[in-house]
Design a protein around this motif. Structure first.
Motif, PDB file in Angstrom:
ATOM      1  N   GLY A   8      45.067  41.228  43.596  1.00 32.14           N
ATOM      2  CA  GLY A   8      44.067  40.759  44.555  1.00 32.14           C
ATOM      3  C   GLY A   8      44.713  40.325  45.854  1.00 32.14           C
ATOM      4  O   GLY A   8      45.955  40.256  45.960  1.00 32.14           O
ATOM      5  N   LEU A  20      39.010  33.736  37.667  1.00 32.33           N
ATOM      6  CA  LEU A  20      39.464  35.053  37.239  1.00 32.33           C
ATOM      7  C   LEU A  20      40.876  34.972  36.650  1.00 32.33           C
ATOM      8  O   LEU A  20      41.159  35.523  35.589  1.00 32.33           O
ATOM      9  CB  LEU A  20      39.444  36.063  38.392  1.00 32.33           C
ATOM     10  CG  LEU A  20      39.860  37.427  37.849  1.00 32.33           C
ATOM     11  CD1 LEU A  20      38.712  38.410  37.873  1.00 32.33           C
ATOM     12  CD2 LEU A  20      41.083  37.972  38.500  1.00 32.33           C
ATOM     13  N   VAL A  92      40.608  43.145  36.280  1.00 34.28           N
ATOM     14  CA  VAL A  92      40.108  42.721  37.608  1.00 34.28           C
ATOM     15  C   VAL A  92      38.659  42.306  37.443  1.00 34.28           C
ATOM     16  O   VAL A  92      38.074  42.494  36.369  1.00 34.28           O
ATOM     17  CB  VAL A  92      40.097  43.841  38.686  1.00 34.28           C
ATOM     18  CG1 VAL A  92      41.384  43.972  39.405  1.00 34.28           C
ATOM     19  CG2 VAL A  92      39.560  45.128  38.166  1.00 34.28           C
ATOM     20  N   TRP A  96      34.745  45.714  40.567  1.00 34.39           N
ATOM     21  CA  TRP A  96      35.528  46.955  40.552  1.00 34.39           C
ATOM     22  C   TRP A  96      35.184  47.856  39.372  1.00 34.39           C
ATOM     23  O   TRP A  96      35.916  48.827  39.125  1.00 34.39           O
ATOM     24  CB  TRP A  96      37.025  46.611  40.494  1.00 34.39           C
ATOM     25  CG  TRP A  96      37.518  45.901  41.713  1.00 34.39           C
ATOM     26  CD1 TRP A  96      37.714  44.562  41.851  1.00 34.39           C
ATOM     27  CD2 TRP A  96      37.874  46.489  42.964  1.00 34.39           C
ATOM     28  NE1 TRP A  96      38.170  44.275  43.113  1.00 34.39           N
ATOM     29  CE2 TRP A  96      38.275  45.447  43.820  1.00 34.39           C
ATOM     30  CE3 TRP A  96      37.886  47.800  43.439  1.00 34.39           C
ATOM     31  CZ2 TRP A  96      38.675  45.666  45.130  1.00 34.39           C
ATOM     32  CZ3 TRP A  96      38.296  48.036  44.745  1.00 34.39           C
ATOM     33  CH2 TRP A  96      38.678  46.969  45.575  1.00 34.39           C
ATOM     34  N   ASP A 113      33.727  39.305  34.398  1.00 33.83           N
ATOM     35  CA  ASP A 113      32.578  39.020  35.275  1.00 33.83           C
ATOM     36  C   ASP A 113      33.033  38.309  36.535  1.00 33.83           C
ATOM     37  O   ASP A 113      33.788  37.339  36.472  1.00 33.83           O
ATOM     38  CB  ASP A 113      31.553  38.130  34.558  1.00 33.83           C
ATOM     39  CG  ASP A 113      30.758  38.951  33.563  1.00 33.83           C
ATOM     40  OD1 ASP A 113      30.790  40.193  33.689  1.00 33.83           O
ATOM     41  OD2 ASP A 113      30.148  38.347  32.657  1.00 33.83           O
ATOM     42  N   THR A 115      32.655  35.833  39.613  1.00 34.34           N
ATOM     43  CA  THR A 115      31.933  34.573  39.798  1.00 34.34           C
ATOM     44  C   THR A 115      30.939  34.736  40.940  1.00 34.34           C
ATOM     45  O   THR A 115      31.317  35.179  42.025  1.00 34.34           O
ATOM     46  CB  THR A 115      32.928  33.441  40.139  1.00 34.34           C
ATOM     47  OG1 THR A 115      33.939  33.441  39.147  1.00 34.34           O
ATOM     48  CG2 THR A 115      32.240  32.107  40.214  1.00 34.34           C
ATOM     49  N   SER A 119      33.150  34.249  47.972  1.00 36.01           N
ATOM     50  CA  SER A 119      34.097  35.339  48.259  1.00 36.01           C
ATOM     51  C   SER A 119      34.895  34.988  49.508  1.00 36.01           C
ATOM     52  O   SER A 119      34.456  34.184  50.333  1.00 36.01           O
ATOM     53  CB  SER A 119      33.362  36.657  48.480  1.00 36.01           C
ATOM     54  OG  SER A 119      32.803  36.680  49.769  1.00 36.01           O
ATOM     55  N   SER A 120      36.065  35.586  49.612  1.00 34.59           N
ATOM     56  CA  SER A 120      36.900  35.328  50.796  1.00 34.59           C
ATOM     57  C   SER A 120      36.164  35.762  52.061  1.00 34.59           C
ATOM     58  O   SER A 120      36.239  35.105  53.094  1.00 34.59           O
ATOM     59  CB  SER A 120      38.208  36.110  50.695  1.00 34.59           C
ATOM     60  OG  SER A 120      38.891  35.785  49.515  1.00 34.59           O
ATOM     61  N   ARG A 124      35.664  33.398  55.212  1.00 32.80           N
ATOM     62  CA  ARG A 124      36.196  33.731  56.536  1.00 32.80           C
ATOM     63  C   ARG A 124      35.094  33.652  57.583  1.00 32.80           C
ATOM     64  O   ARG A 124      35.289  33.149  58.675  1.00 32.80           O
ATOM     65  CB  ARG A 124      36.794  35.147  56.529  1.00 32.80           C
ATOM     66  CG  ARG A 124      38.118  35.228  55.813  1.00 32.80           C
ATOM     67  CD  ARG A 124      38.790  36.570  56.070  1.00 32.80           C
ATOM     68  NE  ARG A 124      38.158  37.663  55.393  1.00 32.80           N
ATOM     69  CZ  ARG A 124      38.586  38.189  54.246  1.00 32.80           C
ATOM     70  NH1 ARG A 124      39.655  37.706  53.662  1.00 32.80           N
ATOM     71  NH2 ARG A 124      37.965  39.202  53.695  1.00 32.80           N
TER      72      ARG A 124
HETATM   73  N1  CTP Z   1      36.961  37.607  42.175  1.00 29.88           N
HETATM   74  C1  CTP Z   1      36.054  37.051  41.258  1.00 29.88           C
HETATM   75  N2  CTP Z   1      35.000  36.304  41.735  1.00 29.88           N
HETATM   76  C2  CTP Z   1      34.820  36.134  43.063  1.00 29.88           C
HETATM   77  C3  CTP Z   1      35.717  36.677  43.988  1.00 29.88           C
HETATM   78  C4  CTP Z   1      36.787  37.427  43.506  1.00 29.88           C
HETATM   79  O1  CTP Z   1      36.206  37.220  40.071  1.00 29.88           O
HETATM   80  N3  CTP Z   1      33.755  35.424  43.462  1.00 29.88           N
HETATM   81  C5  CTP Z   1      38.080  38.419  41.684  1.00 29.88           C
HETATM   82  C6  CTP Z   1      38.067  39.834  42.164  1.00 29.88           C
HETATM   83  O2  CTP Z   1      37.211  40.635  41.381  1.00 29.88           O
HETATM   84  C7  CTP Z   1      39.507  40.227  42.017  1.00 29.88           C
HETATM   85  C8  CTP Z   1      40.266  38.917  42.300  1.00 29.88           C
HETATM   86  O3  CTP Z   1      39.294  37.883  42.182  1.00 29.88           O
HETATM   87  O4  CTP Z   1      39.775  40.617  40.685  1.00 29.88           O
HETATM   88  C9  CTP Z   1      40.880  38.909  43.679  1.00 29.88           C
HETATM   89  O5  CTP Z   1      39.872  39.250  44.608  1.00 29.88           O
HETATM   90  P1  CTP Z   1      39.973  39.306  46.189  1.00 29.88           P
HETATM   91  O6  CTP Z   1      39.594  40.646  46.621  1.00 29.88           O
HETATM   92  O7  CTP Z   1      41.260  38.741  46.631  1.00 29.88           O
HETATM   93  O8  CTP Z   1      38.824  38.217  46.545  1.00 29.88           O
HETATM   94  P2  CTP Z   1      37.421  38.347  47.255  1.00 29.88           P
HETATM   95  O9  CTP Z   1      36.869  36.975  47.400  1.00 29.88           O
HETATM   96  O10 CTP Z   1      36.555  39.341  46.531  1.00 29.88           O
HETATM   97  O11 CTP Z   1      37.870  38.884  48.671  1.00 29.88           O
HETATM   98  P3  CTP Z   1      37.088  39.724  49.776  1.00 29.88           P
HETATM   99  O12 CTP Z   1      35.824  38.977  50.052  1.00 29.88           O
HETATM  100  O13 CTP Z   1      38.033  39.796  50.938  1.00 29.88           O
HETATM  101  O14 CTP Z   1      36.833  41.091  49.158  1.00 29.88           O
END
Ligand code: CTP
Length: 425
Positions: A8, A20, A92, A96, A113, A115, A119-120, A124
């Motif tokens: 990730g 995760l 992952v 995905w 699953d 969460t 999300s990043s 951001r």
């Molecule tokens: N992940 C998760 N739950 C979330 C966000 C991420 O389980 N709410 C998991 C992703 O499925 C991945 C891992 O954390 O297996 C790393 O994800 P990453 O892409 O770094 O995080 P995101 O928050 O999804 O980033 P972006 O918004 O930039 O896609």
């Protein structure tokens, strides 16, 4: 021992990541976490990552969940890693699902699953939102607005007929796309109203005016950047680094050409002439490679027969202490748009249209030593310059893709191109 691996970006580490990783760890006895390198993220379209690779690694490490952390640098690395580390389970998040089924040939694949609700990308966008307005209506405005969709943290204020005073109330920053002759006045107005500015090149017509604007921006703690999309393209910046690193020896000549025919969509009243439209882009490699301290220059122009103030074609020759440069720009005249940087050991060749650089070659006398370089360029570089603009606004640490000195020198040439010293043909 059961080995588990997951990958990730882990930008702005959040609760979703932690959950995760905890569940990934529970799947086995030993957890390897692959953190994606900046260049790899960029290549797969994630251009907005806020934290550096080291910061992201440190954050994952500090959780104490991972037994080992590695860096993911290239497409296809997952198969390599699984075989190299003898991995039993790849996992992952469920965002995905299906995408990594091809790894089932090498190990077990588990989708956990995701969460909900974090999300990043959202973090951001939440941390900073720059409301971006537009002044002027150059034909490429829609392209820029479209590119804003790829940049987190930018909210476009749709262009309308609002008077400029009212626009100022609705925005934090402006992208100025008016005719170059209006840039000075528009940039100054926006800065005086406390707005960050990205201005289509040139910043102004005349070095003194440009200098004044940068000074005003600095005094007010505002970001003032010049938009020349080539300056933000990865291939172009790598090319500069190779030249500075001495790969072609000492640079003796920079030869650059940019031309286009006149477009139907162009405003008829105030068309962008050869020097307006292409001068800044063509001057970029000259000033960034040889500097702005040239000893002499010679400008020759061919003006339009129906409008003597419109230059169809401009050729400028520069003489430096130990090098020369030549640029040819045309608007309504067409030529081969290539860039050649000649040095004492070899030369760099960028094929047309070089300003949309994604590819270049270093060529030597012995052709076996030649090297080719390719870097993906998305959105013609516009999205990268928007990312740089937003980052500079957030951090107020100016990343110098294009120094003030170069911007000021470009503005100076724009003025000289209208002066009496120009030789007409
Ligand atoms: N992940 C998760 N739950 C979330 C966000 C991420 O389980 N709410 C998991 C992703 O499925 C991945 C891992 O954390 O297996 C790393 O994800 P990453 O892409 O770094 O995080 P995101 O928050 O999804 O980033 P972006 O918004 O930039 O896609």
């Amino acid at each position: 021992m059961k080995k588990v691996i997951t990958y990730g970006t882990y930008d702005l580490l959040h609760y979703g990541h932690i959950r995760l990783l905890e569940r990934a760890k529970e799947l086995g006895d030993y957890l390897i976490v692959g953190v994606t390198a900046d260049a790899f993220d960029r290549a797969r379209g994630k251009i907005n990552v806020k934290q550096t690779l080291m910061e992201r690694i440190e954050a994952v490490k500090a959780l104490g969940i991972a037994d080992e952390i590695i860096v993911e640098e290239y497409e296809g690395q997952k198969i390599d890693d699984i075989q190299r580390f003898g991995v039993d389970i790849f996992t992952v998040g469920s965002d995905w699902v299906g995408k990594f089924d091809y790894l089932k040939e090498y190990c077990q694949v588990v989708y956990l699953d995701r969460t909900e609700g974090v999300s990043s990308t959202e973090l951001r966008a939440k941390n900073s939102l720059t409301r971006l307005g537009f002044i002027g209506n150059a034909p490429f405005r829609d392209k820029i607005i479209n590119e804003c969709r790829f940049v987190n943290g930018v909210e476009v204020v749709p262009p309308s007929d609002l008077p400029i005073e009212d626009l100022m109330e609705k925005v934090d920053a402006v992208f100025i796309l008016s005719h170059p002759s209006e840039h000075y006045q528009h940039v100054k107005y926006a800065l005086e109203h406390g707005k960050h500015v990205m201005v289509e090149s040139p910043v102004a017509i005349g070095a003194q005016q440009a200098q004044e604007l940068f000074q005003l921006a600095n005094e007010k703690g505002l970001v003032l950047m010049e938009s020349i999309k080539t300056a933000y393209a990865l291939a172009y910046s790598r090319l500069l680094l190779l030249v500075k690193g001495g790969r072609i020896g000492n640079v003796v000549s920079v030869d650059v050409t940019c031309t286009s025919l006149r477009e139907q969509t162009e405003p008829v009243a105030r068309p962008w002439s050869s020097l307006c439209a292409w001068g800044p882009t063509a001057l970029l490699p000259i000033f960034q490679i040889l500097g702005t301290d040239y000893k002499e220059k010679h400008i020759v122009q061919r003006r339009s027969e129906t409008d003597a103030s419109f230059d169809l074609f401009t050729k400028i020759d520069f003489r430096y202490d130990k090098a020369v440069a030549a640029l040819k720009v045309g608007k309504g005249v067409k030529s081969e748009g290539e860039l050649i940087v000649s040095g004492t050991k070899g030369y760099i060749y960028v094929p047309a249209p070089w300003w949309k650089t994604d590819y270049f070659e270093i060529r030597y006398e012995n052709a076996e030593e030649n090297r080719r370089f390719f870097y993906q360029l998305d959105g013609e570089g516009i999205r990268y310059e928007l990312v740089a603009f937003v980052k500079n606004i957030e951090t107020r640490k100016i990343m110098h893709y294009l120094s003030e000195e170069v911007s000021i020198a470009i503005a100076g040439i724009m003025e000289d191109g209208q002066g009496d010293a120009v030789q007409l043909i």
